[in-house]
Design an enzyme around this catalytic site. Sequence first.
Site, short mmCIF file in Angstrom:
data_model
loop_
_atom_site.label_atom_id
_atom_site.label_comp_id
_atom_site.label_asym_id
_atom_site.label_seq_id
_atom_site.Cartn_x
_atom_site.Cartn_y
_atom_site.Cartn_z
N VAL A 1 36.93 57.84 19.39
CA VAL A 1 38.00 58.19 18.43
C VAL A 1 38.04 59.70 18.32
CG1 VAL A 1 38.84 57.93 16.05
CG2 VAL A 1 37.38 56.15 17.05
N HIS A 2 39.18 60.33 18.61
CA HIS A 2 39.25 61.77 18.38
C HIS A 2 40.64 62.29 18.04
CE1 HIS A 2 40.58 61.86 22.58
NE2 HIS A 2 41.16 63.00 22.26
N ARG A 3 41.66 61.45 18.13
CA ARG A 3 43.03 61.95 17.90
C ARG A 3 43.21 62.39 16.46
NH1 ARG A 3 46.13 62.64 22.61
NH2 ARG A 3 45.05 61.31 24.07
N ASP B 1 41.24 55.85 21.33
CA ASP B 1 42.56 56.46 21.13
C ASP B 1 42.81 57.53 22.18
OD1 ASP B 1 40.91 58.49 20.20
OD2 ASP B 1 41.67 58.45 18.14
#
Length: 358
Positions: free
Chosen positions: A202-204, A278
């Site tokens: 997850v990084h967006r 993501d």
Amino acid sequence: MKIASIIGARPEFVKEAPLVKELRKRHKEIIIHTGQHYDYEMSKVFFDGLNIPEPDYNLGVGSGSHGKQTSEMMIKLEKVLLKEKPDLVIVSGDTNTTIAGALSASKLNIKVAHIESGMRSYDRKMAEEINRVVTDHVSDILFCSTNIAVQNLRKEGITKNVFNVGDIMIDAVKQNIAIADRKSDILKKLNLKTKGYIVATVHRAGNTDNKENLLNIINAFIISKEKIVFPVHPRTEKFMKRYGIYDQLKNSSVIATKPLSYMDMIFIEKNAKKILTDSGGIQKEAYFFKVPCITLRNTTEWVETVNDGWNILTGADKSKILKAIMNFNPKGKQNEKYGDGNASRNIVNIINRISLCS
Ligand code: UD1
């Protein structure tokens, strides 16, 4: 020709690895690293693991708001490009490094080639979509990964010098997976069994910087009680700590780790039973390995993976994520190949024969 490759973030390092080998057979290449990613696990580990030559320049721009980061890159890139006077600049993907590189070069009348051109999620709230659209519209050579990308460009009136060359990230996977199979000890280190765990990333900004979304996603991971390996991007770690959920991972079946090297990452993806992400690149890699992908976004630019049934979009909706973790088990045929692993060769063949005058 003298060619400047402008890179700065993780996915750009991965794409640079196959390209560098082909480019340097015929051309003088210089590598300009903007410094967008700077932690060891976010940058150097890729250069070491993938044998990418040391950058000729590291602009050391680092993190910041979009305006600050992109404009500082442009100020520094302009100086280097004026000094080096390359015949062609190559950028890839959709990061702030991509748009800064494309704008800096095109304003100096230096020709720009864009790899992974024509991808569209049609979600203009995402910085990456703005970066893609602007970069495509100032580029002179547009290298697409799929036919849908070619059609997307056509809808926007871009038809000149557009080539479907296949996807360069698939080159990288094909060139490295056998090495990763031999060398990666990540399953042993984390005490995991093949197909006995899920991988999550997850990084967006839309997920990390939004408290409700990040809590929904992390709570879904925890509630699922699945063994989830979760290499944590530094940005995500910062926000999990700020929202007070980081410590809860310790009492759960989620295994949080530092960001992984490329070899460990593709190895752990290949052997996972499912992937939650993501990221754009990981959706493609999941598809390549035929691992069901649950995408924690409401849109994707990699629409072929969804059309074929191998990717499901859940957004940050907790119950949809949980349902997908339990029930999403695609088996259908895959119609998209994302090329045959020769995208980098195709790109350089086209660069060799294309006229850059006009
Ligand atoms: C960037 C790209 C994204 C790409 C991703 C791959 C943009 C707008 N986004 O997102 O498209 O999928 O790279 O990883 O260009 N940080 C560190 N150390 C680092 C790098 C980042 O601590 O080496 C932290 C900082 O707190 C920083 C934050 O992560 O503010 C965000 O970094 P940034 O490069 O702006 O975006 P990414 O989320 O990495």
